[in-house]
Design an enzyme around this catalytic site. Structure first.
Site, PDB file in Angstrom:
ATOM      1  N   VAL A   1     -86.482   3.974  31.339  1.00  0.00           N
ATOM      2  CA  VAL A   1     -87.739   4.146  32.051  1.00  0.00           C
ATOM      3  C   VAL A   1     -87.520   4.073  33.561  1.00  0.00           C
ATOM      4  O   VAL A   1     -86.632   3.350  34.030  1.00  0.00           O
ATOM      5  CB  VAL A   1     -88.771   3.093  31.578  1.00  0.00           C
ATOM      6  CG1 VAL A   1     -88.369   1.696  31.992  1.00  0.00           C
ATOM      7  CG2 VAL A   1     -90.168   3.412  32.034  1.00  0.00           C
ATOM      8  N   CYS A   2     -88.314   4.854  34.303  1.00  0.00           N
ATOM      9  CA  CYS A   2     -88.404   4.729  35.757  1.00  0.00           C
ATOM     10  C   CYS A   2     -89.891   4.782  36.093  1.00  0.00           C
ATOM     11  O   CYS A   2     -90.712   4.354  35.287  1.00  0.00           O
ATOM     12  CB  CYS A   2     -87.578   5.808  36.473  1.00  0.00           C
ATOM     13  SG  CYS A   2     -88.161   7.484  36.223  1.00  0.00           S
ATOM     14  N   ARG A   3     -90.271   5.288  37.240  1.00  0.00           N
ATOM     15  CA  ARG A   3     -91.697   5.317  37.571  1.00  0.00           C
ATOM     16  C   ARG A   3     -92.431   6.408  36.785  1.00  0.00           C
ATOM     17  O   ARG A   3     -93.447   6.137  36.173  1.00  0.00           O
ATOM     18  CB  ARG A   3     -91.918   5.506  39.067  1.00  0.00           C
ATOM     19  CG  ARG A   3     -93.408   5.439  39.432  1.00  0.00           C
ATOM     20  CD  ARG A   3     -93.661   5.414  40.924  1.00  0.00           C
ATOM     21  NE  ARG A   3     -92.914   6.461  41.584  1.00  0.00           N
ATOM     22  CZ  ARG A   3     -92.464   6.398  42.833  1.00  0.00           C
ATOM     23  NH1 ARG A   3     -92.700   5.342  43.564  1.00  0.00           N
ATOM     24  NH2 ARG A   3     -91.781   7.385  43.361  1.00  0.00           N
TER      25      ARG A   3
END
Length: 110
Positions: A61-63
């Protein structure tokens, strides 16, 4: 632009007890992250990949999904089983999945 040819899973499909790898920067991590997540910024992943388990599915996950797609592609090419969490932490927050912050402030996605 998001990477193509990487496995993607919906935020609601990520099991509560899964291995979640958060590849955002430290300020983003501190503001809010999944409680079970492990933080390795994308820029450090090549040097720290050995910390990521190879015997289970890894949810990255990232933004919003761009950096995590890069991480998934690199991990899968190196032998891991990784999938990109669609919509990243923004989707995680919108789905009202659990979040915590460092320092006790109300968790948020920045």
């Amino acid at each position: 632009m998001f990477e193509t040819n990487v496995p993607v899973v919906a935020v609601g499909s990520v099991p509560d007890d899964s291995y979640v790898l958060d590849v955002r920067e430290s300020d983003e991590w501190s503001a809010g992250h999944a409680p079970q997540a492990v933080h390795i910024p994308l820029g450090e992943l090549a040097q720290r990949a050995g910390e990521v388990p190879q015997d289970r599915q890894v949810y990255v996950v990232c933004r919003v999904g761009g950096r995590s797609a890069q991480a998934v592609r690199a991990l899968n090419e190196a032998g891991w089983q990784a999938a990109n969490v669609a919509g990243g932490m923004q989707a995680w927050a919108l789905a009202r999945r659990p979040m915590v912050s460092e320092g006790g402030a109300e968790p948020q996605v920045i």
